[in-house]
Design a protein around this motif. Sequence first.
Motif: not given
Lengths: 291, 259
Positions: A32-34, A48, A61, A109, A128-130, A132, A134, A155
């Motif tokens: 999981d990354h944002a 990242c 985050l 967002r 905030v999820r994988d 996303d 921001e 992303f």
Amino acid sequence: MKRRGLFCVALLVGGLFPTGFAAPSACASEGDHAVLVIDDGSSDFALCVQLNAPVVSGLELIELAGDQYDLQYRFGYGGRAVCQLANVPTTPPPDECFEQGKPFWGYWRDGDSGDWTWSGTGAATTEVRDGDVEGWSFGEGNSGETHPPPPLEDFDAACADHLATEKQDEDPPDGQPGPDEERPEPDPTGGAEEGGRGREQGDRSAEPAHGPELSDERRLDSAPEPSEFDDPLARPVEPGDEPSPQPSLPAGATSADAEPQEFPAAGILAIVATIAMAGVAAYLLTKRKST
Amino acid sequence: MHPGAWLAWTLCASLVAISTTNPFYLLPLFAVAVLVYAARRIPGPSVASFRMFLWVGGIALVTRTFLVVFGSVSTEAILAAVLEGLRLAVLLSIYGALNSVTDPYRFLRLAPRRFHEPALAATLALSIAPRTVEAVGRVREAQRLRGIQISRWRSFPALVVPVLETGMEEAVTLAESMDARGHGRGSRSRYRPQRWSSAAWVTVGAALVALGIFGWGMARSVGELSVSTYPLHWPSSSPLLVVAVVLLSVPAFVPEKAS
């Protein structure tokens, strides 16, 4: 696998000491990354960030980015609003930092969907999820129409290094040390005396690249266009340094560049003054008998 | 020392305390309050009265910290609450010091004639802490003489009624006696006027300088007056502001003058 597990623990423990380890990102649950985009008005960058849970809040985050990249931040209003980010504004603001007419950090967002969306809710309660993206931009304007947005970010482009590296980690067969074990820890040049700069170098080199060849490849494949990353303060490459990847944090944005982490001199003065005055008071109280 | 000087000192010290949650300013300020109490307390119920203020301050700190459970509980939230409680406790200790270094009735003489009655009410209010402590002492002693021996905490209900009664009676008696002595509206005595000594000047001057430095610090955002615990960090403080707090201890060091 067991050796890797032990090394993970060692890295995590080492990560507790301010020696510039960026350990957690190599050992937390992968996947999981944002992306966190920050635009302070004069420069912008994208990070990242590896998530430590399937869903985190916008503020969390930023905290994760602080752990992984040493990003400087300061929350106000009881930890519910962003008052200072990447050392902007330069003087630490009071706990209640919003003031009419003064610039502030605006929250955006969905930067991966073609256009930013001005967030209607505070970052303490957003999810905030994988995948996303921001964004935070420092400026004036109380709505999406008036507040200047940060540059849009893709992303996949921002997280290419991380995703490829993790794939690498899973590949090496047993018995052979993984890339992060083999990589010699590059010594931050000048050591601690260089302060934020030296520490930042350690961070940046320790961050996604895990070997000279790998970093070169990654750079060619996924280096974003220079127009997306504005880094006027990129340091010159020193001889003997391994070629580092595109720096993701401009100098001056880390917490090491802000106020020093160690106990402040004024604090020592305050403690000494307190003890001295208490001592005199104790002496006076035991010496005199109230009539 | 002239009670007006003590009032000015208290005002400046209180404003300094209110302006910050930085423990590196609040802790020396607390030491200042204790030092001023130790050096300039007047005979009477000062000791017990000051101790009571410290107790109430401690309770305020604990209560404020406990309130964190009503929100999101985290180390940062708890520390933020502790700092706010510390500010309250320091404020109370300053007021406790004021109470222990002044005779409330001397405050009354500062008031202009037109405000005599409200000033009288304020004086009685100011003196309620030491008077209550005295009343508790007397009631306790009376109970002991009568052979009533109960442990400290369990005797609390038996203590409350006599103390309240005594308080009421005393207020009336006090008013009557003050009236008889000429503190009433009708007359104003010039006998033994309170002099504004050099000690008073020095105290007020130092307090104003301290307040001025903190006002400047607030205007220029110097020295992290309001500390955010998100993330946890050692507050970067200004040595100048620490010195300003220590300046507030000046009244403890000026030579006492009979006035």
